[in-house]
Scaffold this active site. Structure first.
Site, mmCIF file in Angstrom:
data_model
loop_
_atom_site.group_PDB
_atom_site.id
_atom_site.type_symbol
_atom_site.label_atom_id
_atom_site.label_comp_id
_atom_site.label_asym_id
_atom_site.label_seq_id
_atom_site.Cartn_x
_atom_site.Cartn_y
_atom_site.Cartn_z
ATOM 1 N N CYS A 132 0.838 -1.196 0.000
ATOM 2 C CA CYS A 132 0.000 0.000 0.000
ATOM 3 C C CYS A 132 0.872 1.245 0.000
ATOM 4 C CB CYS A 132 -0.914 -0.009 1.220
ATOM 5 S SG CYS A 132 -1.895 1.490 1.403
ATOM 6 N N CYS A 135 -0.439 4.086 2.244
ATOM 7 C CA CYS A 135 -0.235 3.833 3.678
ATOM 8 C C CYS A 135 1.204 4.089 4.098
ATOM 9 C CB CYS A 135 -0.583 2.382 4.016
ATOM 10 S SG CYS A 135 -2.215 1.858 3.503
ATOM 11 N N ASP A 136 2.157 3.609 3.297
ATOM 12 C CA ASP A 136 3.559 3.564 3.733
ATOM 13 C C ASP A 136 4.515 4.446 2.946
ATOM 14 O OD1 ASP A 136 2.757 1.627 5.597
ATOM 15 O OD2 ASP A 136 2.992 0.019 4.119
#
Length: 316
Positions: A132, A135-136
């Site tokens: 992701c 997300c990261d």
């Protein structure tokens, strides 16, 4: 005893909840995680949902959830461990927190990210390997990253990372991308994105975190594949700080042994959502279908509820 239980709270499950509440069915949505939205909460920008161009995926998920809740839809956070009597008149959903009995069931459990399946992936999970980018991605600001894949998600990830990373490699096993034309135009305009065509990742290396990828060129033509041309399969090393895998999805259908699945593990269901089990319907990414998009998932949810209503009426 419920009229309907909806498994999953992604776009398909949330749309089903909206339609089920409007139909005044006695139902509940069972969700594994307390955060609704499914895969879309990991999307930086949704530019193809009608009327909401460019909306953040998390925001869209929250709007769908708020819509369902404003109508009075009920949600319960519980992980389902098995389903009993799938083909019976009354189905029993067994969760870790309790049991739930229902006359109809909508399977809207979605799908999860497919892994690369190469050496080093498991050992370095969470230490430079991600599925992701939204997300990261922030962890790799001003660093060098690689995205593996050639579809919409992979190209979206590459575009997103190009805004914060010094360099982004887009690694694709074929000589053309599968992503939408508009996304391809965006990624090709990014000066710090380099596309590596006809290339696969063979290993991920690093001591405490990802340090490098071993990559290999793959033959463009079947005759070369058959000949196992040494030049076409030579390996190289790519120095990277992080790698983002975007090579497809795997349906979350492991608990649906009583329902017919296709070769890929997707639930076989028609456009009305009907499956091989009476009173069981499928919606969203878990269903076998030609196009997996937010709008088609929402449509599936609406169709599945309509089918459940017809089934309940026929049963009396």
């Amino acid at each position: 005893m419920y009229d309907l239980i909806i498994l999953g709270s992604g776009p398909a499950g949330l749309a089903a909840a909206i339609y089920a509440q409007r139909a005044r069915l006695h139902f509940v949505v069972l969700e594994k995680e307390p955060m609704s939205g499914g895969q879309i909460i990991n999307t930086d920008a949704v530019d193809n949902y009608p009327g909401m161009p460019g909306i953040n995926g998390f925001d869209l998920a929250m709007k769908l959830r708020e819509h369902a809740e404003s109508l009075g839809a009920s949600f319960v956070c519980d992980e389902v461990v098995r389903i009993e009597d799938m083909a019976g008149d009354v189905k029993t959903v067994v969760g870790r927190e309790g049991e739930y009995r229902t006359r109809t069931l909508i399977l809207a459990t979605g799908a999860t990210h497919r892994k690369l399946g190469v050496p080093g992936e498991e050992a370095l999970a969470g230490r430079g390997i991600s599925y992701c980018a939204v997300c990261d991605g922030a962890f790799f600001r001003n660093q060098v990253t690689a995205v593996v894949g050639g579809g919409d998600v992979a190209v979206e990830d590459a575009v997103f990372l190009s805004r914060i990373c010094r360099k982004v490699y887009l690694i694709h096993r074929r000589d053309e991308l599968r992503a939408a034309a508009s996304l391809q135009e965006q990624v090709k305009e990014r000066d710090n994105v380099e596309i590596l065509w006809n290339t696969v990742v063979t290993e991920i290396r690093g001591k405490e975190a990802v340090e490098e990828l071993r990559i290999a060129s793959v033959p463009r033509h079947r005759e070369l594949q058959a000949a196992a041309c040494e030049e076409a399969q030579r390996e190289n090393v790519l120095q990277v700080d992080g790698v983002f895998a975007a090579v497809g999805i795997v349906p979350n259908s492991q608990l649906f042994a009583g329902v017919k699945l296709d070769e890929g593990g997707y639930v076989v269901a028609d456009e009305t959502g009907r499956t091989s089990c009476p009173g069981v319907f499928a919606a969203g990414d878990v269903r076998t279908k030609p196009l997996r998009q937010i709008i088609t998932a929402a449509s599936d949810g609406a169709n599945a509820v309509a089918s459940a209503e017809r089934y309940l009426s026929a049963q009396g």
